[in-house]
Write an enzyme that holds these catalytic residues in place. Sequence first.
Site, PDB file in Angstrom:
ATOM      1  N   LYS A  84      11.948   2.439 -28.727  1.00 56.42           N
ATOM      2  CA  LYS A  84      12.162   2.879 -27.010  1.00 56.42           C
ATOM      3  C   LYS A  84      13.041   2.521 -26.333  1.00 56.42           C
ATOM      4  O   LYS A  84      13.721   1.737 -25.482  1.00 56.42           O
ATOM      5  CB  LYS A  84      10.591   2.224 -26.993  1.00 56.42           C
ATOM      6  CG  LYS A  84       9.250   2.323 -27.144  1.00 56.42           C
ATOM      7  CD  LYS A  84       8.858   1.493 -26.603  1.00 56.42           C
ATOM      8  CE  LYS A  84       7.294   2.679 -27.244  1.00 56.42           C
ATOM      9  NZ  LYS A  84       7.016   1.892 -28.681  1.00 56.42           N
ATOM     10  N   THR A  91      26.134   2.325 -25.134  1.00 58.37           N
ATOM     11  CA  THR A  91      24.662   1.016 -25.328  1.00 58.37           C
ATOM     12  C   THR A  91      23.460   1.986 -26.198  1.00 58.37           C
ATOM     13  O   THR A  91      23.833   1.563 -27.527  1.00 58.37           O
ATOM     14  CB  THR A  91      23.732  -0.593 -24.915  1.00 58.37           C
ATOM     15  OG1 THR A  91      24.467  -0.890 -23.953  1.00 58.37           O
ATOM     16  CG2 THR A  91      23.279  -1.074 -25.126  1.00 58.37           C
ATOM     17  N   PRO A 200      -0.110   7.241 -30.738  1.00 59.46           N
ATOM     18  CA  PRO A 200      -0.402   6.731 -31.222  1.00 59.46           C
ATOM     19  C   PRO A 200      -1.800   6.106 -30.651  1.00 59.46           C
ATOM     20  O   PRO A 200      -2.389   6.533 -29.859  1.00 59.46           O
ATOM     21  CB  PRO A 200       0.325   5.126 -30.505  1.00 59.46           C
ATOM     22  CG  PRO A 200       1.404   6.433 -29.530  1.00 59.46           C
ATOM     23  CD  PRO A 200       0.823   7.430 -29.819  1.00 59.46           C
TER      24      PRO A 200
HETATM   25  P1  BMP Z   1      -1.535  -0.092 -34.075  1.00 59.76           P
HETATM   26  O1  BMP Z   1      -1.901   1.317 -34.659  1.00 59.76           O
HETATM   27  O2  BMP Z   1      -1.251  -0.505 -35.405  1.00 59.76           O
HETATM   28  O3  BMP Z   1      -2.345  -0.463 -33.250  1.00 59.76           O
HETATM   29  O4  BMP Z   1       0.260   1.056 -34.034  1.00 59.76           O
HETATM   30  C1  BMP Z   1       0.520   1.754 -33.313  1.00 59.76           C
HETATM   31  C2  BMP Z   1       2.093   1.662 -32.993  1.00 59.76           C
HETATM   32  O5  BMP Z   1       2.823   2.273 -32.101  1.00 59.76           O
HETATM   33  C3  BMP Z   1       2.833   0.123 -32.735  1.00 59.76           C
HETATM   34  O6  BMP Z   1       4.204   0.003 -33.429  1.00 59.76           O
HETATM   35  C4  BMP Z   1       3.273   0.906 -31.528  1.00 59.76           C
HETATM   36  O7  BMP Z   1       4.311  -0.022 -30.666  1.00 59.76           O
HETATM   37  C5  BMP Z   1       3.243   1.634 -31.177  1.00 59.76           C
HETATM   38  N1  BMP Z   1       2.737   2.607 -29.727  1.00 59.76           N
HETATM   39  C6  BMP Z   1       2.074   2.150 -29.838  1.00 59.76           C
HETATM   40  O8  BMP Z   1       0.814   1.646 -29.911  1.00 59.76           O
HETATM   41  N2  BMP Z   1       1.913   2.976 -28.095  1.00 59.76           N
HETATM   42  C7  BMP Z   1       2.689   3.410 -27.592  1.00 59.76           C
HETATM   43  O9  BMP Z   1       2.188   4.303 -26.281  1.00 59.76           O
HETATM   44  C8  BMP Z   1       3.371   3.879 -28.064  1.00 59.76           C
HETATM   45  C9  BMP Z   1       3.551   3.172 -29.091  1.00 59.76           C
HETATM   46  O10 BMP Z   1       4.852   3.646 -29.797  1.00 59.76           O
END
Ligand code: BMP
Length: 242
Positions: A84, A91, A200
């Site tokens: 992110k 950087t 996600p």
């Molecule tokens: P999980 O299915 O275990 O909840 O994981 C979701 C993944 O997606 C994690 O790596 C989290 O950091 C990432 N993520 C998220 O859950 N929501 C966002 O809005 C953005 C993400 O990158």
Amino acid sequence: MSDFRARMAESSEARKSRVVLALDLSGPVDDRVRRASAVLDRVKGGIAAVKLNHHLLLPFGLKGVGPILEACRAEKIPLIADLKLNDIESTNLNAVDSLFSAGFDAVIANPFVGFKEGLEGVFTQAHSLGRGVILLVYMSHAGAAEGYGLRDASGEPIYRLFARRAKDWRADGVVVSAKSGDVIREVRNVVGDEMLIFTPGVGTQGGSSASAAAAGADYQIVGRSITEAGDPAEALKTLLGR
Ligand code: BMP
């Protein structure tokens, strides 16, 4: 179609999957790479891509996750670095130099940081190497509304502005919460059909991959429902409806 999008399409088609595996391992640190490799080995035939996050990159660094990167390369599974990115350009460029040299196909960045002296160089560098940039547009946690849902002076939500930025900056994809079908639909209207929408929030966070897909998502990002399952391959099968 950008090189990254083409590689995603090829991988997704080859393995008949729209799942991006978030290879997030928790618990004892010492054997995380071994456990992650074991999960990957069990599910590699049914995923479209792998996303790495702090869980592995922080304790092990790019050298330490070498076996995972190597395994993905061997299977032609695209790799997404989820740091992110959210810093000044020099950087950000330092970070993407390392990530692209290590073989990552795409990076996730935060559009909040802006273009000039923020993400412009990241886009230039990524696209000159055939790599992708994916922008956060609306996150999946409860507090997302407090940031991505804020409204500007004209009443427009920030996520819509971010979706426009993604289009204007020629992003390869956007991240939108799987739990916010209306936002997915709205973002799709802004970014058009070419842009990949990664969602996600399915499974452990309570969202449904079917409703995210119905709202217009291309890929579901799935972590713990697979990585923490007793049988990751079975968990993936259930998710894919096989
Ligand atoms: P999980 O299915 O275990 O909840 O994981 C979701 C993944 O997606 C994690 O790596 C989290 O950091 C990432 N993520 C998220 O859950 N929501 C966002 O809005 C953005 C993400 O990158």
